[in-house]
Write an enzyme that holds these catalytic residues in place. Sequence first.
Site, PDB file in Angstrom:
ATOM      1  N   GLU A  27      14.599  46.298  -7.662  1.00 34.97           N
ATOM      2  CA  GLU A  27      15.435  47.556  -7.249  1.00 34.97           C
ATOM      3  C   GLU A  27      14.650  48.155  -6.400  1.00 34.97           C
ATOM      4  O   GLU A  27      13.435  48.598  -6.757  1.00 34.97           O
ATOM      5  CB  GLU A  27      15.889  48.206  -8.322  1.00 34.97           C
ATOM      6  CG  GLU A  27      17.360  48.442  -8.301  1.00 34.97           C
ATOM      7  CD  GLU A  27      18.416  47.206  -8.048  1.00 34.97           C
ATOM      8  OE1 GLU A  27      18.774  47.182  -7.137  1.00 34.97           O
ATOM      9  OE2 GLU A  27      19.131  46.904  -9.276  1.00 34.97           O
ATOM     10  N   HIS A  28      15.072  48.616  -5.261  1.00 36.07           N
ATOM     11  CA  HIS A  28      14.553  49.667  -4.296  1.00 36.07           C
ATOM     12  C   HIS A  28      13.100  48.916  -3.547  1.00 36.07           C
ATOM     13  O   HIS A  28      12.400  49.690  -3.409  1.00 36.07           O
ATOM     14  CB  HIS A  28      14.053  50.936  -4.820  1.00 36.07           C
ATOM     15  CG  HIS A  28      15.331  51.981  -5.129  1.00 36.07           C
ATOM     16  ND1 HIS A  28      15.783  52.645  -4.537  1.00 36.07           N
ATOM     17  CD2 HIS A  28      16.189  51.773  -6.309  1.00 36.07           C
ATOM     18  CE1 HIS A  28      16.879  53.446  -4.757  1.00 36.07           C
ATOM     19  NE2 HIS A  28      17.242  52.899  -5.919  1.00 36.07           N
ATOM     20  N   THR A  29      13.213  47.727  -3.687  1.00 39.90           N
ATOM     21  CA  THR A  29      12.081  47.011  -3.143  1.00 39.90           C
ATOM     22  C   THR A  29      12.586  46.599  -1.715  1.00 39.90           C
ATOM     23  O   THR A  29      11.617  46.188  -0.817  1.00 39.90           O
ATOM     24  CB  THR A  29      11.671  45.736  -3.969  1.00 39.90           C
ATOM     25  OG1 THR A  29      13.016  45.230  -4.371  1.00 39.90           O
ATOM     26  CG2 THR A  29      10.826  46.228  -5.068  1.00 39.90           C
ATOM     27  N   ASP A 165      22.061  44.040   0.169  1.00 41.21           N
ATOM     28  CA  ASP A 165      23.460  43.681  -0.248  1.00 41.21           C
ATOM     29  C   ASP A 165      24.274  42.814   1.054  1.00 41.21           C
ATOM     30  O   ASP A 165      24.949  42.031   0.537  1.00 41.21           O
ATOM     31  CB  ASP A 165      24.107  45.352  -0.278  1.00 41.21           C
ATOM     32  CG  ASP A 165      23.361  46.258  -1.215  1.00 41.21           C
ATOM     33  OD1 ASP A 165      22.728  45.572  -2.036  1.00 41.21           O
ATOM     34  OD2 ASP A 165      23.807  47.472  -1.184  1.00 41.21           O
TER      35      ASP A 165
HETATM   36  C1  GLA Z   1      21.477  50.018  -2.615  1.00 42.01           C
HETATM   37  C2  GLA Z   1      21.083  49.791  -1.261  1.00 42.01           C
HETATM   38  C3  GLA Z   1      20.090  48.452  -1.158  1.00 42.01           C
HETATM   39  C4  GLA Z   1      18.927  48.596  -2.166  1.00 42.01           C
HETATM   40  C5  GLA Z   1      19.388  49.143  -3.581  1.00 42.01           C
HETATM   41  C6  GLA Z   1      18.412  49.402  -4.346  1.00 42.01           C
HETATM   42  O1  GLA Z   1      22.163  49.046  -3.288  1.00 42.01           O
HETATM   43  O2  GLA Z   1      22.188  49.521  -0.499  1.00 42.01           O
HETATM   44  O3  GLA Z   1      19.656  48.137   0.036  1.00 42.01           O
HETATM   45  O4  GLA Z   1      18.141  49.425  -1.744  1.00 42.01           O
HETATM   46  O5  GLA Z   1      20.432  50.437  -3.451  1.00 42.01           O
HETATM   47  O6  GLA Z   1      17.502  48.112  -4.795  1.00 42.01           O
END
Ligand code: GLA
Length: 380
Positions: A27-29, A165
């Site tokens: 996550e957030h990577t 996503d």
């Molecule tokens: C949201 C963003 C993704 C990602 C996540 C965290 O879903 O759209 O690109 O950064 O947060 O992992």
Amino acid sequence: MNSDISFKKFKAQIEIESPGRINLIGEHTDYNNGFVMPTAIDKKIFIKLSANNSQSLCRVYSETYDSSFEFNLETIAKSKNSWENYIIGVVNEIQKSGKKLSGFDCVLKSNLPIGAGISSSAALECGLASGLNELFELQLSKIDIIKLAQRAEHNFVGSNCGIMDQFASVMSKKDHLILLDCKSLDTEYIPADFKNCKILLLNTGVSHSLADSEYNTRRQECEEGVRIIAETQPGVKSLRDVDEPMLEDFKNKLPGKIYDRCNYVIGENKRVLKAAEAIKNANLKEFGNLMYASHDGLQHKYEVSCPELNFLVNISRDKDFVHGARMMGGGFGGCTINIIEAEKTDDFIRETDKAYFKEFGIHPDPIIVEAGAGTIIKKN
Ligand code: GLA
């Protein structure tokens, strides 16, 4: 288009099924050039498209919202209604890339919960881009579509998101997880074999207003860390190029919060790779422990969790039939993701519902999902 039109009766040239996504770990990577492990799910947005023989009039009807709007390809402007911007934003990016569109009608419906952190926005953007690509023979590759949808999100919606996503919505394979290297976009498809377990999402039912602003702030904090390190390590272009020993060398030069953010991201990248090995070795216990460690980092070092998410993760911690749980997506609301033994799922949902309602006065929405295929396109 008036709302007498129904999704079922609309005569479509192109039909699209565009899925939402889950993320098992990482996550957030993505915007730090790191690793993620998402997959599409069996919940989707269904889009029908036809050219309407006009030069520039576009008409859109959402059966789910019972709401319609029109816009003109020659006078693209942002709308006050956020869901409309996902559509106009995609059209805008297609036109900016020099591709030619003409008027079209679009109807859609969805069984993807909105605001639950399972990427209904990416599903809509990628689905529409894929559909218009077919309808007007734009010759966009899948990667073009993914990047174009991401730019629509940056430029029209205002979230500086990574690529996870959109990538998951377009590229997933049924019953597989994607191990995605967000730097090279190399992918490995790993069988989503969770043995006797299900993937259970628990929707907190909250979406804190911090989500967008804090998301963009986290991104800037990571970039600031990279900037400071690159002053003396010019080869460092992103946190992907920083390992733990190097980060420790810079501990005194980095403000405390920036150090924590970088430390989380570097640790999370390692966890994703370990989790890939764990699932290949059918070691769900190890996989689950990595999920809990991911949550702890997101809560304490990256600070993107919230009391509702922490509550739902904490309630699972002493249950040995829940192998792992963590917050999923950007944070500040949305869902937790749980790997739970199938036969215990109903009891767990009941217990969680009672406790969460007592604490927050909301019933968490349980959503059981399976790893599904990416975008499906049908031409009539
Ligand atoms: C949201 C963003 C993704 C990602 C996540 C965290 O879903 O759209 O690109 O950064 O947060 O992992």
